[in-house]
Design a protein around this motif. Structure first.
Motif, PDB file in Angstrom:
ATOM      1  N   HIS A 151     107.554  -6.465 128.041  1.00 26.98           N
ATOM      2  CA  HIS A 151     108.297  -7.705 127.812  1.00 26.98           C
ATOM      3  C   HIS A 151     107.791  -8.421 126.564  1.00 26.98           C
ATOM      4  O   HIS A 151     107.682  -9.651 126.541  1.00 26.98           O
ATOM      5  N   ALA A 152     107.499  -7.653 125.525  1.00 29.36           N
ATOM      6  CA  ALA A 152     106.944  -8.242 124.306  1.00 29.36           C
ATOM      7  C   ALA A 152     107.861  -9.310 123.726  1.00 29.36           C
ATOM      8  O   ALA A 152     107.397 -10.339 123.228  1.00 29.36           O
ATOM      9  N   SER A 153     109.173  -9.087 123.809  1.00 31.94           N
ATOM     10  CA  SER A 153     110.119 -10.048 123.225  1.00 31.94           C
ATOM     11  C   SER A 153     110.043 -11.402 123.918  1.00 31.94           C
ATOM     12  O   SER A 153     110.333 -12.430 123.303  1.00 31.94           O
ATOM     13  N   TRP A 154     109.658 -11.421 125.198  1.00 34.92           N
ATOM     14  CA  TRP A 154     109.533 -12.697 125.915  1.00 34.92           C
ATOM     15  C   TRP A 154     108.446 -13.561 125.284  1.00 34.92           C
ATOM     16  O   TRP A 154     108.628 -14.771 125.125  1.00 34.92           O
ATOM     17  N   PHE A 155     107.338 -12.947 124.942  1.00 33.97           N
ATOM     18  CA  PHE A 155     106.212 -13.711 124.394  1.00 33.97           C
ATOM     19  C   PHE A 155     106.487 -14.128 122.947  1.00 33.97           C
ATOM     20  O   PHE A 155     106.049 -15.193 122.524  1.00 33.97           O
ATOM     21  N   SER A 208     104.868  -9.336 115.042  1.00 35.65           N
ATOM     22  CA  SER A 208     105.060  -9.797 116.421  1.00 35.65           C
ATOM     23  C   SER A 208     103.974 -10.792 116.841  1.00 35.65           C
ATOM     24  O   SER A 208     104.293 -11.867 117.374  1.00 35.65           O
ATOM     25  N   PRO A 209     102.686 -10.492 116.621  1.00 33.55           N
ATOM     26  CA  PRO A 209     101.654 -11.486 116.942  1.00 33.55           C
ATOM     27  C   PRO A 209     101.795 -12.774 116.133  1.00 33.55           C
ATOM     28  O   PRO A 209     101.497 -13.863 116.636  1.00 33.55           O
ATOM     29  N   THR A 223      98.805 -11.001 121.785  1.00 34.36           N
ATOM     30  CA  THR A 223      98.533  -9.641 122.255  1.00 34.36           C
ATOM     31  C   THR A 223      99.738  -9.056 122.955  1.00 34.36           C
ATOM     32  O   THR A 223     100.193  -7.942 122.653  1.00 34.36           O
ATOM     33  N   PHE A 224     100.301  -9.800 123.909  1.00 32.46           N
ATOM     34  CA  PHE A 224     101.430  -9.286 124.670  1.00 32.46           C
ATOM     35  C   PHE A 224     102.740  -9.389 123.893  1.00 32.46           C
ATOM     36  O   PHE A 224     103.761  -8.850 124.336  1.00 32.46           O
TER      37      PHE A 224
END
Length: 238
Positions: free
Chosen positions: A209-213, A150-151, A202-203
């Motif tokens: 809302h991790a998918s947004w970032f 994800s990061p 990080t987010f």
């Protein structure tokens, strides 16, 4: 055509120390947690008894953005320096291969190298947890994989920017300075808006809302890559 260029790039980085860095980053992050738990094992086992795996992931994730910014910077610079040091741009671009394929291959190479590092991090984290005596049946596989990838997706704009600058300038002072500064500053920017670009890695893992970032990282990374590609296609080479 891009695959042929990518295959050639993999051969070019042999003996350049890049693979050493790819392994060093996840080993270093996990080694820090091994030291942390080794020194305070009894306390931490009691403190995090309800969620040992979750605590280990959280403690490791704190340092992932810093490692990624440094990794993006060093990998991009080293990949670009293969051509700069040999002054081989004219010979390379004189071959029957498009500049688009050359640029795309180098971006793909950097991404794949970082992806290997981000795959090793969850693997080494699982090994550490098992060594510490965590329940092997309760491994949160999805969360551990997200910790690495994800990061990485959220940091794609920095990868595109660093590669663009590294390919554009023989002197790597500017891209390296930008990347190292981003790594040093990133822990302190968490006090700013979550939409501040340095906060995306990080987010991209934490928060509702991790998918947004992650999406923002992929989209902005693609835009910056296209801009870099346009500039690369028009740039004179030495």
């Amino acid at each position: 055509m891009m695959l042929r260029s990518l295959s050639a790039d993999f051969l070019k980085i042999r003996g350049k120390g890049i693979w050493f860095l790819i392994f060093l980053a996840p080993i270093g992050l996990v080694a820090m947690q091994a030291l942390n738990y080794g020194l305070r094992l009894d306390y931490l086992m009691k403190q995090y008894a309800d969620d040992l795996w979750g605590a280990l992931i959280r403690d490791t994730t704190i340092f992932v953005p810093i490692a990624l910014y440094l990794g993006v910077t060093l990998v991009s610079s080293l990949v670009a320096n293969v051509e700069h040091q040999m002054s081989s741009w004219k010979q390379l671009l004189a071959l029957p291969i498009s500049r688009t394929a050359v640029f795309s291959a180098k971006f793909t190479l950097c991404f794949l190298l970082l992806a290997v590092s981000c795959l090793l991090l969850p693997a080494f984290t699982v090994i550490l947890g098992l060594i510490l005596g965590f329940d092997g049946a309760g491994i949160p596989v999805w969360d551990i994989l997200r910790m690495g990838f994800s990061p990485l997706l959220a940091v794609l704009p920095m990868l595109a920017l660093e590669l663009w600058l590294s390919l554009s300038f023989r002197n790597q002072a500017l891209p390296v300075t930008i990347g190292v500064t981003a790594a040093i500053v990133s822990p302190f920017t968490l006090q700013l808006s979550e939409w501040f670009p340095l906060n995306w890695p990080t987010f991209g893992y934490t928060g509702p809302h991790a998918s947004w970032f992650i999406g923002a990282g992929v989209i902005c990374g693609a835009i910056i890559m296209i801009l870099g590609l346009i500039h690369f296609n028009r740039k004179d080479v030495e």
